[in-house]
Design a protein around this motif. Structure first.
Motif, PDB file in Angstrom:
ATOM      1  N   CYS A  26       0.686  -1.152  -0.075  1.00 57.79           N
ATOM      2  CA  CYS A  26       0.010  -0.115   0.059  1.00 57.79           C
ATOM      3  C   CYS A  26       0.880   1.226  -0.063  1.00 57.79           C
ATOM      4  O   CYS A  26       1.907   1.545   0.667  1.00 57.79           O
ATOM      5  CB  CYS A  26      -0.832  -0.273   0.986  1.00 57.79           C
ATOM      6  N   HIS A  30       0.356   4.023   1.386  1.00 58.99           N
ATOM      7  CA  HIS A  30       0.026   4.586   2.580  1.00 58.99           C
ATOM      8  C   HIS A  30       1.237   4.300   3.404  1.00 58.99           C
ATOM      9  O   HIS A  30       2.424   4.996   3.321  1.00 58.99           O
ATOM     10  CB  HIS A  30      -1.297   4.644   3.284  1.00 58.99           C
ATOM     11  N   ARG A  31       1.292   3.217   4.048  1.00 56.87           N
ATOM     12  CA  ARG A  31       2.351   2.906   5.032  1.00 56.87           C
ATOM     13  C   ARG A  31       2.899   1.368   4.832  1.00 56.87           C
ATOM     14  O   ARG A  31       3.335   0.692   5.882  1.00 56.87           O
ATOM     15  CB  ARG A  31       1.911   3.128   6.621  1.00 56.87           C
ATOM     16  N   GLY A  32       2.485   0.854   3.849  1.00 55.64           N
ATOM     17  CA  GLY A  32       3.179  -0.480   3.327  1.00 55.64           C
ATOM     18  C   GLY A  32       2.490  -1.656   3.711  1.00 55.64           C
ATOM     19  O   GLY A  32       3.118  -2.811   3.430  1.00 55.64           O
ATOM     20  N   ALA A  33       1.209  -1.538   4.226  1.00 52.48           N
ATOM     21  CA  ALA A  33       0.306  -2.692   4.675  1.00 52.48           C
ATOM     22  C   ALA A  33       0.096  -3.381   3.200  1.00 52.48           C
ATOM     23  O   ALA A  33       0.080  -2.880   2.012  1.00 52.48           O
ATOM     24  CB  ALA A  33      -0.599  -2.369   5.345  1.00 52.48           C
ATOM     25  N   CYS A  60      -6.761  -1.766   0.956  1.00 55.87           N
ATOM     26  CA  CYS A  60      -5.827  -2.050   2.089  1.00 55.87           C
ATOM     27  C   CYS A  60      -6.535  -2.212   3.285  1.00 55.87           C
ATOM     28  O   CYS A  60      -7.498  -1.383   3.554  1.00 55.87           O
ATOM     29  CB  CYS A  60      -4.640  -0.817   2.246  1.00 55.87           C
ATOM     30  N   TYR A 117      -5.451  -1.826   6.345  1.00 60.08           N
ATOM     31  CA  TYR A 117      -4.825  -1.047   7.469  1.00 60.08           C
ATOM     32  C   TYR A 117      -5.790   0.256   7.549  1.00 60.08           C
ATOM     33  O   TYR A 117      -6.162   0.362   8.840  1.00 60.08           O
ATOM     34  CB  TYR A 117      -3.570  -0.775   7.263  1.00 60.08           C
ATOM     35  N   HIS A 118      -5.900   0.950   6.815  1.00 63.13           N
ATOM     36  CA  HIS A 118      -6.605   2.379   6.912  1.00 63.13           C
ATOM     37  C   HIS A 118      -7.393   2.434   5.704  1.00 63.13           C
ATOM     38  O   HIS A 118      -8.057   3.664   5.467  1.00 63.13           O
ATOM     39  CB  HIS A 118      -5.558   3.614   6.938  1.00 63.13           C
ATOM     40  N   GLY A 119      -7.753   1.376   4.712  1.00 68.25           N
ATOM     41  CA  GLY A 119      -8.755   1.479   3.885  1.00 68.25           C
ATOM     42  C   GLY A 119      -8.421   2.265   2.570  1.00 68.25           C
ATOM     43  O   GLY A 119      -9.222   2.407   1.622  1.00 68.25           O
ATOM     44  N   TRP A 120      -7.406   2.483   2.254  1.00 66.00           N
ATOM     45  CA  TRP A 120      -6.858   3.171   0.838  1.00 66.00           C
ATOM     46  C   TRP A 120      -7.391   2.003  -0.216  1.00 66.00           C
ATOM     47  O   TRP A 120      -7.095   0.630   0.199  1.00 66.00           O
ATOM     48  CB  TRP A 120      -5.827   3.508   0.714  1.00 66.00           C
TER      49      TRP A 120
HETATM   50  S1  FES Z   1      -1.294   1.181   5.080  1.00 66.12           S
HETATM   51 FE1  FES Z   1      -2.779   0.740   3.579  1.00 66.12          FE
HETATM   52  S2  FES Z   1      -4.261   2.255   4.209  1.00 66.12           S
HETATM   53 FE2  FES Z   1      -2.795   2.747   5.446  1.00 66.12          FE
END
Ligand code: FES
Ligand SMILES: [Fe+2]
Length: 423
Positions: free
Chosen positions: A97, A99-102, A117, A119-122
């Motif tokens: 992702c 955002h932060r790599g999830a 994703c 983690y935070h839904g992107w």
């Molecule tokens: S790591 Fe994917 S939305 Fe935050």
């Protein structure tokens, strides 16, 4: 393969059977340094220059049949998601992702309207574009267009999906070169995925692969299985640019019909010519593909490192539609429970050889002319790594010149010379 090529090959088989020494001009092959199987420096060089820059078989379009179907693929040590887009294209992205790599997918495979994703839904489209983020008002000046999934080169040969981590790599077709033309008769665009399995082996990946890159072992390891069928003395090796190679060995006298009858209940790839029907025609595609193609199946064996002294053998069988018959599987018993008898033979010594190459007593590997495809692979590997990047004690000599690389083949002239003498 046209008539002329077939005729030349048939003559070359007789030439190989009749020679009493390596062909004139074929070099003595310097030993392959043992450290190439054990030295962490060489392992790292392979990672950086070979695995990162080669075209690698990642799967089959049957595994991502419709838009939104995805498959997680981590064989090459990188987190990759392969996904079918609405356009029908197959795309590959880092499963990372922006955002932060999830991960954007965690299941092995599935079907999703978006790659979202957890983690935070992107969420991302099947073309990798970032389409929605949660609470966008909390970002100032978020540019969605540069926050998509990082794409990876992904190209198809027929229904087979290949990836390459190097944006600057040549195209898959350029990489395959003349092999792509030779493969036309096998109709890769018609084959379905019949079987795919994975096996862990306790040796360096090259030790496992090399057991399938020469016929010198056939009389001992396969004394009762392959040897009664395959005429190893009539084997003809061909060396291609980029480290690819081919072997063509005819069936032993009187055994061609037996060979052709194997899997007779399965449909044929009708366009496969005489050589594919009567001989063992096997290709090594740099770096990790070995496949004996025939008029019944396209069954690549793919070798993956799993650390320096372990590897994974992935067995594929691709075949024309098999209708109501059970799907063919050229390589395993009980649907992947264990390797086929021939592969059990081929893998039998891997662990022993690993112990040997790690021992104080092992220095290097003296290869014969029959094993020259292994040498050619190693020479090509060094060129890809960059010879100067390799510690001197781990390099192989560049002794097989371009005169041995297809379409060059000094054996044809030598053979004509022999024939003229005996006429
Ligand atoms: S790591 Fe994917 S939305 Fe935050
Ligand atoms: Fe073998």
């Amino acid at each position: 393969m046209n008539e002329q090529e077939i005729a030349t090959l048939r003559k070359l088989m007789e030439y190989e059977a009749s020679r009493t020494e390596p062909p004139r001009g074929f070099p003595a092959l310097p030993d392959i340094p043992g450290g190439r199987y054990t030295d962490p420096r060489f392992f790292e060089l392979e990672k950086e220059h070979i695995w990162r820059r080669s075209w690698l078989l990642a799967g089959h379009t049957d595994e991502v049949p419709e838009a939104g179907c995805f498959r997680l693929w981590e064989r090459a040590g990188q987190p990759v998601v392969i996904v079918r887009a609405e356009s029908g294209d197959v795309n590959a992205f880092y499963n990372t992702c922006s955002h932060r790599g999830a991960p954007v997918v965690t299941d092995e495979s599935g079907k999703r309207p978006r790659l979202t994703c957890q983690y935070h839904g992107w969420s991302y489209s099947h073309d990798g574009e970032l389409v929605a983020i949660r609470d966008p008002e909390d970002y100032r000046g978020m540019d969605y267009s540069c926050r998509g999934l990082r794409s990876i080169r992904c190209e198809r040969f027929g229904n087979l999906i290949f990836v390459n981590f190097d944006d600057k790599a040549p195209t898959l077709l350029e990489w395959l070169g003349p092999v792509a033309d030779e493969w036309q008769e096998f109709q890769f665009d018609k084959c379905r995925l019949a079987a795919r399995h994975i096996f862990d082996l306790n040796c360096n990946w090259k030790i496992a692969m090399e057991a399938n890159t020469e016929v010198y072992h056939v009389k001992s390891i396969h004394a009762k299985t392959v040897s009664p069928m395959l005429d190893d003395r009539r084997n003809v090796n061909t060396f291609y640019a980029n480290g690819h190679g081919r072997m063509i060995a005819p069936a032993r006298k009187g055994k061609a019909a037996l060979r052709a009858a194997r899997m007779a209940e399965y449909p044929e790839i009708e366009t496969v010519g005489e050589i594919g029907r009567t001989c063992t025609q096997s290709y090594g595609i740099f770096p990790n593909w070995v496949s004996p193609l025939s008029h019944r199946t396209i069954p690549p064996l793919i070798f993956w490192p799993n650390g320096i002294n372990k590897c994974r053998l992935e067995t594929f069988t691709f075949a024309p539609d098999w209708g109501d018959n059970p799907a063919p599987d050229g390589w395993t018993q009980n649907n992947g429970e264990m390797l086929s008898p021939v592969l059990l033979e081929d893998t039998e010594f891997g662990e022993w050889i690993q112990k040997s190459v790690e021992s104080y007593g092992f220095k290097g590997v003296p290869l014969s002319y029959q094993e020259a495809r292994i040498y050619h692979w190693n020479q090509s590997a060094d060129r890809m790594i960059g010879i100067d990047n390799i510690p001197a004690e781990l390099r192989v000599g560049q002794v097989m010149g371009d005169e041995w690389i297809y379409p060059n083949d000094p054996r044809v002239a030598l053979m004509e010379e022999e024939l003229a003498k005996s006429a």
